[in-house]
Design a protein around this motif. Structure first.
Motif, mmCIF file in Angstrom:
data_model
loop_
_atom_site.group_PDB
_atom_site.id
_atom_site.type_symbol
_atom_site.label_atom_id
_atom_site.label_comp_id
_atom_site.label_asym_id
_atom_site.label_seq_id
_atom_site.Cartn_x
_atom_site.Cartn_y
_atom_site.Cartn_z
ATOM 1 N N HIS A 154 38.210 -5.249 -16.751
ATOM 2 C CA HIS A 154 39.698 -5.707 -17.843
ATOM 3 C C HIS A 154 38.544 -5.959 -19.176
ATOM 4 C CE1 HIS A 154 38.434 -9.470 -16.864
ATOM 5 N NE2 HIS A 154 39.201 -9.146 -15.805
ATOM 6 N N GLY A 155 37.373 -6.286 -19.160
ATOM 7 C CA GLY A 155 36.448 -7.250 -20.146
ATOM 8 C C GLY A 155 36.510 -8.906 -20.687
ATOM 9 N N LYS A 156 37.627 -9.124 -20.146
ATOM 10 C CA LYS A 156 37.787 -10.467 -20.726
ATOM 11 C C LYS A 156 37.187 -11.836 -20.376
ATOM 12 C CE LYS A 156 40.919 -8.194 -23.760
ATOM 13 N NZ LYS A 156 41.405 -8.838 -25.140
ATOM 14 N N THR A 157 36.750 -12.719 -20.891
ATOM 15 C CA THR A 157 35.931 -13.726 -19.842
ATOM 16 C C THR A 157 36.619 -14.978 -20.687
ATOM 17 O OG1 THR A 157 34.675 -14.072 -22.046
ATOM 18 C CG2 THR A 157 33.495 -12.120 -20.263
ATOM 19 N N LYS A 158 37.220 -14.968 -21.572
ATOM 20 C CA LYS A 158 38.228 -16.160 -21.641
ATOM 21 C C LYS A 158 40.225 -16.102 -22.233
ATOM 22 C CE LYS A 158 36.563 -16.366 -26.353
ATOM 23 N NZ LYS A 158 35.788 -17.289 -27.384
ATOM 24 N N VAL A 159 39.938 -17.083 -21.800
ATOM 25 C CA VAL A 159 41.639 -17.840 -22.619
ATOM 26 C C VAL A 159 41.422 -17.035 -24.352
ATOM 27 C CG1 VAL A 159 43.865 -19.262 -23.093
ATOM 28 C CG2 VAL A 159 42.386 -18.968 -20.434
ATOM 29 N N GLU A 160 42.364 -15.987 -24.491
ATOM 30 C CA GLU A 160 42.593 -16.446 -25.755
ATOM 31 C C GLU A 160 43.668 -16.190 -26.546
ATOM 32 O OE1 GLU A 160 39.370 -12.070 -26.406
ATOM 33 O OE2 GLU A 160 41.627 -11.628 -27.008
ATOM 34 N N TYR A 161 44.375 -16.573 -27.884
ATOM 35 C CA TYR A 161 45.518 -16.774 -28.388
ATOM 36 C C TYR A 161 45.812 -16.239 -29.390
ATOM 37 C CZ TYR A 161 44.949 -21.174 -25.848
ATOM 38 O OH TYR A 161 44.186 -21.901 -24.614
ATOM 39 N N VAL A 162 47.423 -15.256 -29.215
ATOM 40 C CA VAL A 162 47.664 -14.299 -30.642
ATOM 41 C C VAL A 162 47.252 -15.197 -31.975
ATOM 42 C CG1 VAL A 162 49.066 -13.447 -31.561
ATOM 43 C CG2 VAL A 162 49.697 -14.165 -28.914
ATOM 44 N N LYS A 163 47.109 -16.123 -31.907
ATOM 45 C CA LYS A 163 46.455 -16.519 -33.287
ATOM 46 C C LYS A 163 44.898 -15.834 -33.806
ATOM 47 C CE LYS A 163 45.552 -21.408 -32.498
ATOM 48 N NZ LYS A 163 44.386 -21.369 -32.339
ATOM 49 N N ASP A 164 44.551 -16.465 -32.527
ATOM 50 C CA ASP A 164 42.622 -16.145 -32.467
ATOM 51 C C ASP A 164 42.580 -14.542 -32.832
ATOM 52 O OD1 ASP A 164 42.258 -18.685 -32.729
ATOM 53 O OD2 ASP A 164 41.836 -18.324 -30.300
ATOM 54 N N ARG A 165 43.376 -13.395 -31.912
ATOM 55 C CA ARG A 165 43.368 -12.225 -31.724
ATOM 56 C C ARG A 165 43.975 -11.863 -33.509
ATOM 57 N NH1 ARG A 165 46.402 -11.159 -26.399
ATOM 58 N NH2 ARG A 165 44.885 -11.486 -25.452
#
Length: 136
Positions: free
Chosen positions: A115-126
């Motif tokens: 999936h290529g993810k390594t940390k929690v991301e929040y919608v505001k950051d995206r």
């Protein structure tokens, strides 16, 4: 832990003892873990691989509002490991805790895929990241 979802305990959610049915709580947990994983991994094809020991600590009754909290334990190559707590919104008493829920990202053929993810991301950051990309 962030509590994302609230559920209202209705008559159809009760067991023969008049308290919240454990199977209903587990279904809520599984759904919340799937939704959380789909959003974090930005993938529609995520399945439950493993749910560890489930600790029922207290009960809930008709009319209670319960909330479901999810927290990331770690990101794997094709998976995300979560923990969960369900608590009574009014009393903040824990109803159920689950230490590990492993969700796996799948490709179109149903095979585990990175999936290529390594940390929690929040919608505001995206959203900020997309805005930054547009302006460059």
């Amino acid at each position: 832990m962030r509590f994302h979802t609230r559920k209202w305990v209705k008559p159809e959610d009760l067991n023969a003892n008049g308290t919240l049915f454990g199977g209903k709580v587990l279904a809520w947990i599984d759904e919340e873990a799937a939704l959380y994983s789909i959003v974090q991994l930005e993938s529609k094809k995520v399945v439950t691989k493993y749910i560890s020991e489930i600790n029922f600590m207290s009960n809930a009754s008709k009319g209670d509002i319960v909330e479901i909290g999810i927290e990331v334990v770690k990101f794997g190559n094709t998976s995300i490991t979560l923990n969960c707590e369900v608590r009574n919104k009014m009393t903040h008493e824990s109803i159920v805790t689950v230490d590990n829920i492993i969700m796996v990202n799948l490709d179109e053929k149903g095979n585990p895929t990175p999936h290529g993810k390594t940390k929690v991301e929040y919608v505001k950051d995206r959203l900020a990241k997309k805005e930054e990309e547009r302006s460059s």
